[in-house]
Design a protein around this motif. Structure first.
Motif, PDB file in Angstrom:
ATOM      1  N   GLN A  92       0.750  -1.089  -0.104  1.00 48.58           N
ATOM      2  CA  GLN A  92      -0.048  -0.087  -0.063  1.00 48.58           C
ATOM      3  C   GLN A  92       0.609   1.410   0.038  1.00 48.58           C
ATOM      4  O   GLN A  92       0.271   2.340  -0.154  1.00 48.58           O
ATOM      5  CB  GLN A  92      -0.796  -0.004   1.363  1.00 48.58           C
ATOM      6  N   THR A  93       2.051   1.088  -0.090  1.00 50.12           N
ATOM      7  CA  THR A  93       3.179   2.317  -0.313  1.00 50.12           C
ATOM      8  C   THR A  93       2.882   2.903  -1.445  1.00 50.12           C
ATOM      9  O   THR A  93       2.704   2.271  -2.456  1.00 50.12           O
ATOM     10  CB  THR A  93       4.475   1.669   0.137  1.00 50.12           C
ATOM     11  N   PRO A  94       2.903   4.279  -1.425  1.00 56.99           N
ATOM     12  CA  PRO A  94       2.984   4.947  -2.877  1.00 56.99           C
ATOM     13  C   PRO A  94       4.132   4.340  -3.718  1.00 56.99           C
ATOM     14  O   PRO A  94       5.113   4.369  -3.289  1.00 56.99           O
ATOM     15  CB  PRO A  94       3.242   6.448  -2.272  1.00 56.99           C
ATOM     16  N   VAL A  95       3.793   4.168  -5.016  1.00 60.14           N
ATOM     17  CA  VAL A  95       4.631   3.893  -6.035  1.00 60.14           C
ATOM     18  C   VAL A  95       5.775   4.781  -6.237  1.00 60.14           C
ATOM     19  O   VAL A  95       6.678   4.337  -6.597  1.00 60.14           O
ATOM     20  CB  VAL A  95       3.774   3.725  -7.561  1.00 60.14           C
ATOM     21  N   SER A  96       5.566   6.197  -5.802  1.00 64.17           N
ATOM     22  CA  SER A  96       6.590   7.112  -5.885  1.00 64.17           C
ATOM     23  C   SER A  96       7.852   6.732  -5.074  1.00 64.17           C
ATOM     24  O   SER A  96       9.038   7.020  -5.374  1.00 64.17           O
ATOM     25  CB  SER A  96       6.197   8.452  -5.476  1.00 64.17           C
ATOM     26  N   ASP A  97       7.654   5.802  -4.052  1.00 62.58           N
ATOM     27  CA  ASP A  97       8.679   5.419  -3.227  1.00 62.58           C
ATOM     28  C   ASP A  97       9.649   4.465  -3.870  1.00 62.58           C
ATOM     29  O   ASP A  97      10.756   4.082  -3.601  1.00 62.58           O
ATOM     30  CB  ASP A  97       8.223   4.528  -1.923  1.00 62.58           C
ATOM     31  N   LEU A  98       9.132   3.682  -5.014  1.00 61.34           N
ATOM     32  CA  LEU A  98      10.167   2.609  -5.648  1.00 61.34           C
ATOM     33  C   LEU A  98      10.638   3.387  -6.922  1.00 61.34           C
ATOM     34  O   LEU A  98      11.861   2.894  -7.282  1.00 61.34           O
ATOM     35  CB  LEU A  98       8.988   1.718  -6.450  1.00 61.34           C
ATOM     36  N   LEU A  99      10.282   4.689  -7.278  1.00 58.90           N
ATOM     37  CA  LEU A  99      11.297   5.359  -8.188  1.00 58.90           C
ATOM     38  C   LEU A  99      12.757   5.368  -7.818  1.00 58.90           C
ATOM     39  O   LEU A  99      12.845   6.078  -6.850  1.00 58.90           O
ATOM     40  CB  LEU A  99      10.482   6.808  -8.749  1.00 58.90           C
ATOM     41  N   PRO A 100      13.594   5.206  -8.963  1.00 57.84           N
ATOM     42  CA  PRO A 100      15.077   5.163  -8.380  1.00 57.84           C
ATOM     43  C   PRO A 100      15.201   6.883  -8.057  1.00 57.84           C
ATOM     44  O   PRO A 100      14.605   7.855  -9.042  1.00 57.84           O
ATOM     45  CB  PRO A 100      15.582   4.789  -9.723  1.00 57.84           C
ATOM     46  N   LYS A 101      16.215   7.196  -7.376  1.00 57.86           N
ATOM     47  CA  LYS A 101      16.723   8.409  -7.039  1.00 57.86           C
ATOM     48  C   LYS A 101      17.678   9.056  -7.968  1.00 57.86           C
ATOM     49  O   LYS A 101      17.924  10.200  -7.907  1.00 57.86           O
ATOM     50  CB  LYS A 101      17.130   8.386  -5.570  1.00 57.86           C
ATOM     51  N   VAL A 102      18.047   8.192  -9.057  1.00 55.96           N
ATOM     52  CA  VAL A 102      18.900   8.516  -9.977  1.00 55.96           C
ATOM     53  C   VAL A 102      18.194   9.457 -10.965  1.00 55.96           C
ATOM     54  O   VAL A 102      17.380   8.965 -11.595  1.00 55.96           O
ATOM     55  CB  VAL A 102      19.591   7.461 -10.644  1.00 55.96           C
ATOM     56  N   PRO A 103      18.674  10.901 -11.094  1.00 56.87           N
ATOM     57  CA  PRO A 103      17.887  11.571 -12.172  1.00 56.87           C
ATOM     58  C   PRO A 103      18.381  11.304 -13.657  1.00 56.87           C
ATOM     59  O   PRO A 103      19.369  10.891 -13.970  1.00 56.87           O
ATOM     60  CB  PRO A 103      18.407  12.803 -11.641  1.00 56.87           C
ATOM     61  N   GLY A 104      17.116  11.398 -14.383  1.00 55.88           N
ATOM     62  CA  GLY A 104      17.533  11.293 -15.966  1.00 55.88           C
ATOM     63  C   GLY A 104      17.330   9.857 -16.363  1.00 55.88           C
ATOM     64  O   GLY A 104      17.712   9.670 -17.808  1.00 55.88           O
ATOM     65  N   LEU A 105      16.875   8.879 -15.638  1.00 53.11           N
ATOM     66  CA  LEU A 105      16.982   7.513 -16.151  1.00 53.11           C
ATOM     67  C   LEU A 105      15.823   7.425 -17.065  1.00 53.11           C
ATOM     68  O   LEU A 105      15.834   6.892 -18.118  1.00 53.11           O
ATOM     69  CB  LEU A 105      16.344   6.632 -15.124  1.00 53.11           C
ATOM     70  N   VAL A 106      14.748   8.297 -17.188  1.00 57.18           N
ATOM     71  CA  VAL A 106      13.623   8.505 -18.205  1.00 57.18           C
ATOM     72  C   VAL A 106      13.676   9.822 -18.503  1.00 57.18           C
ATOM     73  O   VAL A 106      13.452  10.857 -17.856  1.00 57.18           O
ATOM     74  CB  VAL A 106      12.379   8.100 -17.476  1.00 57.18           C
ATOM     75  N   ARG A 107      13.729  10.193 -19.945  1.00 56.02           N
ATOM     76  CA  ARG A 107      13.491  11.503 -20.427  1.00 56.02           C
ATOM     77  C   ARG A 107      12.712  11.691 -21.637  1.00 56.02           C
ATOM     78  O   ARG A 107      12.641  10.605 -22.300  1.00 56.02           O
ATOM     79  CB  ARG A 107      14.887  12.128 -20.815  1.00 56.02           C
ATOM     80  N   HIS A 108      11.927  12.959 -21.810  1.00 58.74           N
ATOM     81  CA  HIS A 108      11.178  13.117 -22.967  1.00 58.74           C
ATOM     82  C   HIS A 108      12.113  13.719 -24.086  1.00 58.74           C
ATOM     83  O   HIS A 108      12.922  14.360 -23.985  1.00 58.74           O
ATOM     84  CB  HIS A 108      10.179  14.224 -22.585  1.00 58.74           C
ATOM     85  N   LEU A 109      11.804  13.043 -25.390  1.00 58.89           N
ATOM     86  CA  LEU A 109      12.363  13.516 -26.561  1.00 58.89           C
ATOM     87  C   LEU A 109      11.403  13.770 -27.684  1.00 58.89           C
ATOM     88  O   LEU A 109      10.415  12.964 -27.906  1.00 58.89           O
ATOM     89  CB  LEU A 109      13.268  12.429 -26.985  1.00 58.89           C
ATOM     90  N   GLU A 110      11.480  14.849 -28.380  1.00 57.75           N
ATOM     91  CA  GLU A 110      10.573  15.254 -29.580  1.00 57.75           C
ATOM     92  C   GLU A 110      10.755  14.211 -30.913  1.00 57.75           C
ATOM     93  O   GLU A 110      11.959  13.754 -30.880  1.00 57.75           O
ATOM     94  CB  GLU A 110      10.524  16.544 -30.030  1.00 57.75           C
ATOM     95  N   PRO A 111       9.787  13.897 -31.634  1.00 56.96           N
ATOM     96  CA  PRO A 111       9.961  12.813 -32.677  1.00 56.96           C
ATOM     97  C   PRO A 111      11.017  13.314 -33.715  1.00 56.96           C
ATOM     98  O   PRO A 111      11.540  12.710 -34.495  1.00 56.96           O
ATOM     99  CB  PRO A 111       8.614  12.550 -33.480  1.00 56.96           C
ATOM    100  N   HIS A 112      11.012  14.700 -33.926  1.00 58.06           N
ATOM    101  CA  HIS A 112      11.984  15.406 -34.841  1.00 58.06           C
ATOM    102  C   HIS A 112      13.585  15.322 -34.272  1.00 58.06           C
ATOM    103  O   HIS A 112      14.334  16.005 -35.208  1.00 58.06           O
ATOM    104  CB  HIS A 112      11.510  16.728 -35.359  1.00 58.06           C
ATOM    105  N   SER A 113      13.781  14.900 -33.009  1.00 62.52           N
ATOM    106  CA  SER A 113      15.257  14.797 -32.473  1.00 62.52           C
ATOM    107  C   SER A 113      16.075  14.010 -33.192  1.00 62.52           C
ATOM    108  O   SER A 113      15.703  12.950 -33.907  1.00 62.52           O
ATOM    109  CB  SER A 113      14.986  14.628 -31.130  1.00 62.52           C
ATOM    110  N   SER A 114      17.075  14.048 -33.243  1.00 65.13           N
ATOM    111  CA  SER A 114      18.012  13.300 -34.211  1.00 65.13           C
ATOM    112  C   SER A 114      18.451  12.138 -33.341  1.00 65.13           C
ATOM    113  O   SER A 114      18.555  11.916 -31.918  1.00 65.13           O
ATOM    114  CB  SER A 114      19.342  13.932 -34.416  1.00 65.13           C
ATOM    115  N   LEU A 115      19.061  11.086 -33.957  1.00 67.19           N
ATOM    116  CA  LEU A 115      19.508   9.890 -33.116  1.00 67.19           C
ATOM    117  C   LEU A 115      20.613  10.060 -32.432  1.00 67.19           C
ATOM    118  O   LEU A 115      20.809   9.467 -31.246  1.00 67.19           O
ATOM    119  CB  LEU A 115      19.785   8.649 -34.644  1.00 67.19           C
TER     120      LEU A 115
END
Length: 386
Positions: A92-115
């Motif tokens: 019953q713990t909030p799922v936010s407690d499971l999120l890694p404290k390491v920043p930047g593991l997930v980032r947003h990127l626009e479709p037109h961005s380059s490889l």
């Protein structure tokens, strides 16, 4: 030609990718676990949309992916001393407690961005790039879809958009499909390219598996594995987050009570030997961990819909669990290895074929030398662009 290839848009990599299922930041660990089991996906993305849990399925406003959760996160969480004493309360713990404290593991990127931009993010530590899906669906069609989808776990967010994510595996596979563009680089050995990472974690076969618990969490974020070695430092197996992600919560008892070698046997083959199951239960009783034992035994009688699975379409893709403590024959039982003289393209093919983000590097006698990761491989391709 190679530099021009790296300038291609990431939208080229998104073709055919499924839409992410989104879990609100207000969800609990139990909600995340249920979503993972129902979806069959390796990860569930966690989103903040400035909405309460009750109206997550509608409205408008900015939505952003703030992280991801996989079964290994849940397993490591339940292995905590406090949570072993009361696993039902822990869920019953909030799922936010499971999120890694390491920043930047997930980032947003626009479709037109380059490889090249995508590779740069990965080399900075990003594991998943969240990219909007360019769709012809009208706003009306999206609203109809919202009404048909669970208001709690949905692939369409309150801002009316769908997203997919790109992984390190997606990028490496895309490069491999046009590997000739980078000739002669692919034929070079991994040793000559200096991409053998010697910062590795190993554990002796007879050591308690629980002693590696902190390392499992860390290596999950580093996309690596724990090597299991004998007294001569020869690699005899591994405790892999990729394999653990195809188990269910019952493996918590095995991690808590078994040795590293026995844990390998528990998770790696067609099913844990009955003697290991009984040994695990006896040791849980000895440790006065009746609550987690009862939790595990209830899993044995749970319905198929409540059992975890591992998707073949995502990073783990190693098969599916078929009940508490039972695993399919697709489970990988042999560690993936290469040698210092292996070519770059050979290691890429080998890792992609086994759906892992790394390959162990060993000498002729199987002594551990290091590990090659997708991040290390991508660093080589990035160097072409200067």
């Amino acid at each position: 030609m190679a530099v021009g290839f790296l300038a291609r848009e990431v939208s080229d990599l998104c073709l055919g990718k499924p839409a992410l299922r989104a879990l609100p930041i207000s969800a609990t660990v139990a909600d995340a676990l249920s979503a993972l089991k129902r979806s069959g996906e390796s990860y569930i993305s966690v989103w903040s949309c400035e909405h309460s849990r009750s109206d997550f399925g509608g409205g408008s406003g900015g939505c952003r992916c703030v992280g991801k959760v996989c079964l290994v996160d849940v397993i490591c969480f339940l292995c905590g001393e406090k949570n072993l004493l009361n696993p039902l309360l822990a869920l019953q713990t909030p799922v936010s407690d499971l999120l890694p404290k390491v920043p930047g593991l997930v980032r947003h990127l626009e479709p037109h961005s380059s490889l090249l931009e995508a590779i740069d993010y990965i080399l900075e530590g990003t594991q998943n790039l969240v990219v909007p899906i360019e769709s012809n669906l009208s706003i009306t069609s999206r609203k109809k879809l919202l009404n048909k989808t669970s208001s709690f776990v949905s692939s369409t967010l309150p801002n009316g958009r769908e997203y997919c994510w790109l992984t390190q595996e997606d990028v490496v596979r895309f490069l491999l499909n046009s590997i000739g563009v980078f000739s002669p680089l692919p034929a070079f050995t991994i040793e000559s390219l200096n991409i053998i990472d010697t910062d590795i974690m190993t554990i002796y076969y007879d050591n308690p598996a629980s002693s590696a618990l902190d390392s499992i969490s860390r290596l999950l974020t580093e996309q690596k594995s724990i090597g299991v070695v004998d007294e001569c430092n020869k690699l005899i197996g591994e405790i892999s987050p990729y394999t653990l992600a195809c188990c269910n919560e019952a493996v918590v008892g095995a991690i808590t009570t078994l040795s590293a070698g026995d844990l390998m046997a528990y998770i790696d083959y067609g099913g844990p030997p009955e003697d290991l199951v009984q040994l695990m239960k006896a040791r849980l009783e000895e440790k006065n961990l009746g609550a987690i034992l009862e939790f595990i035994e209830e899993l044995s009688f749970s319905s198929p819909s409540s059992q975890s699975s591992c998707s073949s379409d995502e990073e783990f893709g190693l098969g599916k669990s078929s009940g508490a403590g039972r695993y399919t024959a697709a489970r990988r039982s042999e560690v993936i290895v290469c040698w210092p003289w292996s070519s770059l393209v050979a290691v890429m093919i080998q890792a992609l074929a086994h759906r892992v983000n790394y390959a162990w590097v060993v000498d002729e006698d199987y002594s551990v030398v290091g590990i090659v990761t997708f991040a290390g491989i991508l660093k080589v391709f990035r160097s072409i662009a200067g």
